[in-house]
Write a protein that holds these residues in place. Structure first.
Motif, PDB file in Angstrom:
ATOM      1  N   GLY A   1      -3.127 -10.087   0.132  1.00 58.55           N
ATOM      2  CA  GLY A   1      -2.504 -10.163  -0.586  1.00 58.55           C
ATOM      3  C   GLY A   1      -0.810 -10.634  -0.706  1.00 58.55           C
ATOM      4  N   ILE A   2      -0.499 -10.944  -1.598  1.00 59.40           N
ATOM      5  CA  ILE A   2       1.607 -11.652  -1.794  1.00 59.40           C
ATOM      6  C   ILE A   2       2.188 -10.938  -2.472  1.00 59.40           C
ATOM      7  N   ALA A   3       2.839  -9.857  -1.139  1.00 56.44           N
ATOM      8  CA  ALA A   3       3.737  -8.392  -1.555  1.00 56.44           C
ATOM      9  C   ALA A   3       5.335  -8.979  -2.030  1.00 56.44           C
ATOM     10  N   GLY A   4       5.611 -10.176  -1.653  1.00 57.68           N
ATOM     11  CA  GLY A   4       6.733 -11.206  -1.747  1.00 57.68           C
ATOM     12  C   GLY A   4       7.899 -10.434  -0.922  1.00 57.68           C
ATOM     13  N   PRO A   5       8.889 -10.573  -1.212  1.00 57.87           N
ATOM     14  CA  PRO A   5       9.135 -11.465  -2.300  1.00 57.87           C
ATOM     15  C   PRO A   5       8.950 -12.776  -2.497  1.00 57.87           C
ATOM     16  N   ASP A   6       8.685 -13.243  -1.286  1.00 57.24           N
ATOM     17  CA  ASP A   6       8.452 -14.419  -1.597  1.00 57.24           C
ATOM     18  C   ASP A   6       6.925 -14.938  -1.199  1.00 57.24           C
ATOM     19  N   GLY A   7       5.901 -15.825  -0.538  1.00 58.10           N
ATOM     20  CA  GLY A   7       4.885 -16.885  -0.090  1.00 58.10           C
ATOM     21  C   GLY A   7       4.246 -16.511  -1.365  1.00 58.10           C
TER      22      GLY A   7
ATOM     23  N   ARG B   1     -20.601  10.454   6.957  1.00 56.00           N
ATOM     24  CA  ARG B   1     -20.258   8.476   7.271  1.00 56.00           C
ATOM     25  C   ARG B   1     -18.867   7.967   7.979  1.00 56.00           C
ATOM     26  N   THR B   2     -18.709   6.670   7.762  1.00 58.32           N
ATOM     27  CA  THR B   2     -17.393   6.727   9.118  1.00 58.32           C
ATOM     28  C   THR B   2     -16.567   5.231   8.614  1.00 58.32           C
ATOM     29  N   MET B   3     -15.412   5.244   8.157  1.00 58.69           N
ATOM     30  CA  MET B   3     -15.361   3.868   7.854  1.00 58.69           C
ATOM     31  C   MET B   3     -14.209   3.389   8.501  1.00 58.69           C
ATOM     32  N   VAL B   4     -13.519   2.204   8.664  1.00 59.36           N
ATOM     33  CA  VAL B   4     -13.107   1.469   8.797  1.00 59.36           C
ATOM     34  C   VAL B   4     -11.418   0.669   8.286  1.00 59.36           C
ATOM     35  N   THR B   5     -10.810   0.361   8.719  1.00 55.07           N
ATOM     36  CA  THR B   5      -9.709  -0.053   7.569  1.00 55.07           C
ATOM     37  C   THR B   5      -9.602  -1.667   8.052  1.00 55.07           C
ATOM     38  N   ALA B   6      -9.867  -2.731   7.128  1.00 54.42           N
ATOM     39  CA  ALA B   6      -8.874  -3.789   7.452  1.00 54.42           C
ATOM     40  C   ALA B   6      -7.954  -4.588   6.313  1.00 54.42           C
ATOM     41  N   GLU B   7      -6.160  -4.672   7.377  1.00 60.32           N
ATOM     42  CA  GLU B   7      -4.913  -4.697   6.301  1.00 60.32           C
ATOM     43  C   GLU B   7      -4.564  -5.758   6.839  1.00 60.32           C
ATOM     44  N   SER B   8      -3.867  -6.272   5.590  1.00 58.84           N
ATOM     45  CA  SER B   8      -3.020  -7.480   5.758  1.00 58.84           C
ATOM     46  C   SER B   8      -1.468  -7.213   4.981  1.00 58.84           C
ATOM     47  N   CYS B   9      -1.205  -7.199   3.733  1.00 62.57           N
ATOM     48  CA  CYS B   9      -0.142  -7.301   3.251  1.00 62.57           C
ATOM     49  C   CYS B   9       0.387  -5.763   3.110  1.00 62.57           C
ATOM     50  N   THR B  10      -0.873  -4.610   3.316  1.00 61.20           N
ATOM     51  CA  THR B  10      -0.272  -3.199   3.843  1.00 61.20           C
ATOM     52  C   THR B  10       0.033  -2.747   4.197  1.00 61.20           C
ATOM     53  N   GLY B  11       0.331  -3.733   5.838  1.00 61.66           N
ATOM     54  CA  GLY B  11      -0.102  -3.110   7.233  1.00 61.66           C
ATOM     55  C   GLY B  11       0.007  -2.009   7.731  1.00 61.66           C
ATOM     56  N   GLY B  12      -1.121  -1.464   7.608  1.00 57.56           N
ATOM     57  CA  GLY B  12      -1.471  -0.248   7.833  1.00 57.56           C
ATOM     58  C   GLY B  12      -0.996   0.905   7.678  1.00 57.56           C
ATOM     59  N   MET B  13      -0.701   0.608   6.535  1.00 59.15           N
ATOM     60  CA  MET B  13      -0.428   1.990   5.111  1.00 59.15           C
ATOM     61  C   MET B  13      -1.184   2.204   4.674  1.00 59.15           C
ATOM     62  N   LEU B  14      -2.219   2.085   4.482  1.00 63.39           N
ATOM     63  CA  LEU B  14      -3.391   2.545   4.036  1.00 63.39           C
ATOM     64  C   LEU B  14      -4.618   3.275   4.899  1.00 63.39           C
ATOM     65  N   ALA B  15      -3.899   2.937   6.557  1.00 59.17           N
ATOM     66  CA  ALA B  15      -5.060   4.245   7.339  1.00 59.17           C
ATOM     67  C   ALA B  15      -3.800   5.222   7.635  1.00 59.17           C
ATOM     68  N   ALA B  16      -2.176   4.429   7.533  1.00 62.63           N
ATOM     69  CA  ALA B  16      -1.665   6.010   7.751  1.00 62.63           C
ATOM     70  C   ALA B  16      -1.476   6.416   6.738  1.00 62.63           C
ATOM     71  N   ALA B  17      -2.812   6.345   4.720  1.00 64.90           N
ATOM     72  CA  ALA B  17      -2.529   7.246   3.794  1.00 64.90           C
ATOM     73  C   ALA B  17      -4.296   8.650   4.525  1.00 64.90           C
TER      74      ALA B  17
ATOM     75  N   HIS C   1      -6.894  -7.552  -7.941  1.00 66.89           N
ATOM     76  CA  HIS C   1      -5.519  -6.934  -8.808  1.00 66.89           C
ATOM     77  C   HIS C   1      -4.088  -8.087  -9.138  1.00 66.89           C
ATOM     78  N   THR C   2      -3.444  -7.521  -9.943  1.00 67.59           N
ATOM     79  CA  THR C   2      -2.194  -8.758 -10.017  1.00 67.59           C
ATOM     80  C   THR C   2      -1.289  -7.343 -10.835  1.00 67.59           C
ATOM     81  N   PHE C   3      -0.427  -6.839  -9.614  1.00 70.70           N
ATOM     82  CA  PHE C   3       0.152  -6.213  -9.798  1.00 70.70           C
ATOM     83  C   PHE C   3       1.940  -6.651 -10.532  1.00 70.70           C
ATOM     84  N   GLY C   4       1.439  -7.647 -10.320  1.00 70.76           N
ATOM     85  CA  GLY C   4       3.206  -8.684 -11.173  1.00 70.76           C
ATOM     86  C   GLY C   4       4.494  -8.507 -10.211  1.00 70.76           C
ATOM     87  N   ASP C   5       5.127  -8.302 -10.551  1.00 60.24           N
ATOM     88  CA  ASP C   5       6.184  -8.645  -8.915  1.00 60.24           C
ATOM     89  C   ASP C   5       7.228  -7.165  -9.507  1.00 60.24           C
ATOM     90  N   LEU C   6       6.277  -6.230  -9.076  1.00 62.39           N
ATOM     91  CA  LEU C   6       7.255  -5.282  -8.424  1.00 62.39           C
ATOM     92  C   LEU C   6       7.889  -4.585  -7.842  1.00 62.39           C
TER      93      LEU C   6
END
Length: 172
Positions: free
Chosen positions: A110-116, A28-44, A141-146
């Motif tokens: 998502g909202i990675a912050g620090p603003d937004g 099977r094949t998979m594709v990613t669509a990323e916003s706040c992670t900016g390509g980090m998932l594809a990179a992983a 997910h609510t990861f909090g302000d990490l």
């Protein structure tokens, strides 16, 4: 035996390896669509040798207009619910899977912050969606302000774990 806790990087690497193995074994094949992670998932995923057998590619749809133009998220959804919402995460995953003609898609917004952030949508709020031919699962997910970097890393790890859950439940 008690060992040293795995680092987030090791955990993400192990999870990415497992995703590639599951996809490859199922042909099977998979594709990613990323916003706040900016390509980090594809990179992983592409850090894993042999990923090209199962990983089609990724869309980095950071801007709202990119979500609409690249993976066909309706502008109305973004306007009515916001880019960080269950509805937009679902549309991102479905749009990426359909556009790329893949078996699976995973989307992160998502909202990675620090603003937004706001009272209703705080920094650390992330939606992850996995789309298959049969259904689309969305988890909030609510990861909090990490801190921005940690929220993005946590989002990648959570996305990979959700993909593993979906792949193991559909391959049983």
């Amino acid at each position: 035996m008690v060992g040293k806790p795995a680092s987030a990087a090791t955990t993400a690497t192990d999870a990415a390896r497992r995703v590639i193995e599951l996809l490859t074994d199922a042909n099977r094949t998979m594709v990613t669509a990323e916003s706040c992670t900016g390509g980090m998932l594809a990179a992983a995923l592409t850090d894993i040798p042999g990923a090209s057998e199962a990983f089609f590619g990724g869309y980095v749809t950071y801007a709202n207009e990119a979500k609409s133009r690249m993976i066909h998220v309706q502008a109305r959804l973004i306007r009515d619910y916001g880019a960080v919402s269950n509805q937009v995460a679902r549309a991102m995953a479905d749009g990426a899977r359909n556009t790329a003609h893949c078996d699976y898609a995973v989307a992160v917004t998502g909202i990675a912050g620090p603003d937004g952030g706001s009272e209703k949508k705080p920094v650390g709020l992330v939606y992850i969606a996995v789309s298959t031919e049969l259904a689309t699962v969305v988890i909030e997910h609510t990861f909090g302000d990490l801190g921005r970097a940690e929220i993005r890393k946590a989002s990648v790890a959570a996305a990979l774990e959700l993909v593993i859950e979906v792949l193991t439940s559909t391959n049983d």
